[in-house]
Design a protein around this motif. Structure first.
Motif, PDB file in Angstrom:
ATOM      1  N   LEU A  27       4.102  10.640  -3.883  1.00  0.00           N
ATOM      2  CA  LEU A  27       4.226  11.503  -2.713  1.00  0.00           C
ATOM      3  C   LEU A  27       4.885  10.749  -1.558  1.00  0.00           C
ATOM      4  CD1 LEU A  27       3.637  14.199  -1.338  1.00  0.00           C
ATOM      5  CD2 LEU A  27       1.371  13.301  -0.718  1.00  0.00           C
ATOM      6  N   ALA A  28       4.498   9.489  -1.371  1.00  0.00           N
ATOM      7  CA  ALA A  28       5.084   8.680  -0.290  1.00  0.00           C
ATOM      8  C   ALA A  28       6.594   8.537  -0.486  1.00  0.00           C
ATOM      9  CB  ALA A  28       4.427   7.305  -0.250  1.00  0.00           C
ATOM     10  N   ALA A  29       7.028   8.331  -1.713  1.00  0.00           N
ATOM     11  CA  ALA A  29       8.461   8.186  -2.000  1.00  0.00           C
ATOM     12  C   ALA A  29       9.199   9.484  -1.734  1.00  0.00           C
ATOM     13  CB  ALA A  29       8.653   7.742  -3.445  1.00  0.00           C
ATOM     14  N   GLN A  30       8.630  10.592  -2.143  1.00  0.00           N
ATOM     15  CA  GLN A  30       9.252  11.901  -1.921  1.00  0.00           C
ATOM     16  C   GLN A  30       9.416  12.179  -0.428  1.00  0.00           C
ATOM     17  OE1 GLN A  30       6.647  14.593  -3.972  1.00  0.00           O
ATOM     18  NE2 GLN A  30       7.511  14.174  -5.983  1.00  0.00           N
ATOM     19  N   GLU A  31       8.345  11.977   0.317  1.00  0.00           N
ATOM     20  CA  GLU A  31       8.379  12.285   1.742  1.00  0.00           C
ATOM     21  C   GLU A  31       9.300  11.347   2.516  1.00  0.00           C
ATOM     22  OE1 GLU A  31       4.270  12.144   2.850  1.00  0.00           O
ATOM     23  OE2 GLU A  31       3.928  14.254   2.332  1.00  0.00           O
ATOM     24  N   ALA A  32       9.505  10.128   1.994  1.00  0.00           N
ATOM     25  CA  ALA A  32      10.358   9.154   2.680  1.00  0.00           C
ATOM     26  C   ALA A  32      11.838   9.346   2.363  1.00  0.00           C
ATOM     27  CB  ALA A  32       9.923   7.740   2.310  1.00  0.00           C
ATOM     28  N   GLY A  33      12.151  10.198   1.377  1.00  0.00           N
ATOM     29  CA  GLY A  33      13.547  10.493   1.079  1.00  0.00           C
ATOM     30  C   GLY A  33      14.161   9.723  -0.068  1.00  0.00           C
ATOM     31  N   ALA A  34      13.339   9.045  -0.887  1.00  0.00           N
ATOM     32  CA  ALA A  34      13.875   8.336  -2.051  1.00  0.00           C
ATOM     33  C   ALA A  34      14.394   9.330  -3.073  1.00  0.00           C
ATOM     34  CB  ALA A  34      12.800   7.448  -2.678  1.00  0.00           C
ATOM     35  N   THR A  37       0.852  -1.177   0.000  1.00  0.00           N
ATOM     36  CA  THR A  37       0.000   0.000   0.000  1.00  0.00           C
ATOM     37  C   THR A  37       0.895   1.237   0.000  1.00  0.00           C
ATOM     38  OG1 THR A  37      -0.026   0.124   2.422  1.00  0.00           O
ATOM     39  CG2 THR A  37      -1.729  -1.232   1.364  1.00  0.00           C
ATOM     40  N   PRO A  38       0.398   2.395  -0.393  1.00  0.00           N
ATOM     41  CA  PRO A  38       1.225   3.611  -0.355  1.00  0.00           C
ATOM     42  C   PRO A  38       1.799   3.896   1.030  1.00  0.00           C
ATOM     43  CG  PRO A  38      -0.732   4.000  -1.670  1.00  0.00           C
ATOM     44  CD  PRO A  38      -0.909   2.648  -1.040  1.00  0.00           C
ATOM     45  N   GLU A  39       1.039   3.610   2.083  1.00  0.00           N
ATOM     46  CA  GLU A  39       1.515   3.869   3.437  1.00  0.00           C
ATOM     47  C   GLU A  39       2.704   2.965   3.779  1.00  0.00           C
ATOM     48  OE1 GLU A  39      -2.400   5.296   2.691  1.00  0.00           O
ATOM     49  OE2 GLU A  39      -1.662   3.216   2.595  1.00  0.00           O
ATOM     50  N   SER A  40       2.564   1.690   3.494  1.00  0.00           N
ATOM     51  CA  SER A  40       3.660   0.757   3.756  1.00  0.00           C
ATOM     52  C   SER A  40       4.850   1.050   2.851  1.00  0.00           C
ATOM     53  CB  SER A  40       3.189  -0.683   3.550  1.00  0.00           C
ATOM     54  OG  SER A  40       2.177  -1.017   4.476  1.00  0.00           O
ATOM     55  N   PHE A  41       4.578   1.428   1.622  1.00  0.00           N
ATOM     56  CA  PHE A  41       5.617   1.789   0.662  1.00  0.00           C
ATOM     57  C   PHE A  41       6.505   2.892   1.243  1.00  0.00           C
ATOM     58  CE2 PHE A  41       6.777   4.144  -3.355  1.00  0.00           C
ATOM     59  CZ  PHE A  41       7.499   3.129  -3.966  1.00  0.00           C
ATOM     60  N   GLY A  42       5.874   3.926   1.788  1.00  0.00           N
ATOM     61  CA  GLY A  42       6.625   5.018   2.385  1.00  0.00           C
ATOM     62  C   GLY A  42       7.418   4.596   3.605  1.00  0.00           C
ATOM     63  N   GLN A  43       6.818   3.771   4.459  1.00  0.00           N
ATOM     64  CA  GLN A  43       7.495   3.323   5.672  1.00  0.00           C
ATOM     65  C   GLN A  43       8.709   2.465   5.346  1.00  0.00           C
ATOM     66  OE1 GLN A  43       7.205   4.243   8.782  1.00  0.00           O
ATOM     67  NE2 GLN A  43       8.885   2.867   9.332  1.00  0.00           N
TER      68      GLN A  43
END
Length: 402
Positions: A379-386, A336-342
């Motif tokens: 957005l999840a990738a950006q916020e997680a620092g990828a 999921t996008p949430e898990s992807f970011g984590q």
């Protein structure tokens, strides 16, 4: 908030008649989606056909003119072959042996996938040499990308309803092998984990549970080397491979994980040395895993932190620390996008931000991602620092609008 500076994409062209129009569409798509690196699958990289080499060079030339790097992607420790005679190694010694003592040479995965043994020095030398050769034959390549730089691992289980199985066979007993053969002749050996039938006539019982542990590598060379390097003795009375495997995982599991990861790291180290000797600026990258088994969230199963190391032998953060990697592409699929970011946050922290990390995102008929959902992943990738997204693969993403 970090912004995505550059994306990557996996590209397969070896299974179709790739045209100039295909290349033009690819270059336009890359420009639209800020793709600066393409990971081009090197079809039959152990013995590439001339026609594929021509297609490949034309794609490399066009993409280079457009400012897009091409990285040659190899299957590293896994080979696919319909005919075993086409494999570069014709010896059982080059292929892994599983938990049950079955050689991958005798029973390839799905009948055509062969897993090379990283403890075999000839295998390591061969792979590193081929990587160097690819840079010589294709000077337009920016580097080499390592797919399947890991051990294969899977715990396969089957349950058969035997409620009406009278006279189908002798009643199986726990621990006994049972060979399953498909219409194309592919044979896979499973082992009886539990048999709940008591009679054949009449059939009284319910189920037969089978298992197969694809846990590598327990060949004689690996076991002897493991015992030597960790200064231990495997009891002589343990004659069967499964007995030895059980003993190791019960008494020396942490040593076993360290041993296996050292073999994989050794392959990476040798490849790095060879390509750097050929071309100092050549880049090396790898597809890394995050969890096992596959597709947890699709199957509503919990994650297993550390499984990429314990099960696959990938201690990829050490590759980065040692300076062996120029960038990495985690295969963060089926999340999921949430898990992807984590997961990305954890990976960025583990890498200490020393190299770019392009978060792999799969899109397929089985895992569709529409435009609104894509925006959430991005957005999840950006916020997680990828550093960006790694699209898997171009064929599944080429109709993405923006």
């Amino acid at each position: 908030m970090t912004t995505v500076r550059q994306n990557t994409a996996w590209l397969y062209i070896g299974n179709k008649n790739w045209t100039l129009e295909d290349t033009e569409k690819l270059v336009e798509w890359c420009a639209r989606h800020r793709v600066g690196k393409l990971l081009l699958h090197l079809h039959d990289w152990t013995n590439p056909a001339a026609e594929f080499a021509e297609q490949m060079d034309s794609v490399v030339e066009a993409c280079s003119k457009a400012g897009i790097e091409i990285h040659g992607m190899i299957g590293t420790l896994q080979l696919r072959a319909e005919d075993r005679a086409s494999l570069p190694f014709q010896s059982r010694e080059a292929y892994c042996v599983d938990y049950e003592g079955i050689s991958n040479w005798d029973e390839p995965l799905a009948g055509r996938r062969y897993v090379l043994d990283p403890s075999n020095p000839d295998v390591v030398s061969f792979i590193a040499g081929r990587c160097k050769d690819m840079l010589v034959k294709h000077p337009g390549l920016a580097g080499i990308h390592l797919d399947f730089i890991r051990f294969y691992h899977y715990e396969s289980r089957l349950s058969i309803d035997t409620n009406q199985a009278g006279h189908w066979t002798v009643i199986p007993r726990a621990g006994e092998p049972l060979k399953l053969t498909t219409a194309n002749g592919t044979t896979t050996t499973f082992f009886v984990e539990q048999a709940l039938n008591h009679y054949n006539d009449p059939p009284i019982g319910r189920h037969l549970h089978l298992r197969r542990s694809y846990h590598y590598c327990f060949c004689k060379r690996c076991l002897e080397r493991f015992a030597r390097e960790f200064n231990l003795s495997i009891p002589d009375e343990l004659e069967e491979t499964r007995q030895r495997a059980d003993w190791i995982l019960k008494h020396h599991a942490e040593d076993w994980y360290a041993f296996r990861s050292s073999l994989i790291t050794g392959v990476v180290r040798n490849i790095r040395r060879e390509i750097t000797a050929q071309r100092k600026e050549a880049q090396l990258s790898a597809a890394i895993w995050y969890n096992s088994p596959y597709g947890n969230e699709l199957r509503n199963e919990p994650f297993h932190p550390g499984s990429e190391y314990e099960q696959f032998g990938q201690k990829w953060w050490e590759w980065i620390k040692e300076g062996l990697m120029d960038f990495v592409c985690p295969m963060n699929y089926w999340l999921t996008p949430e898990s992807f970011g984590q997961i990305i946050r954890e990976q960025v922290a583990r890498s200490e931000n020393k190299v770019p990390l392009y978060a792999g995102l799969l899109r397929s008929d089985e895992f569709p991602i529409d435009q609104p959902l894509w925006e959430k992943y991005k957005l999840a990738a950006q916020e997680a620092g990828a550093a960006g997204i790694s699209f898997f693969s171009y064929g599944g993403w080429k109709d993405l609008d923006s």
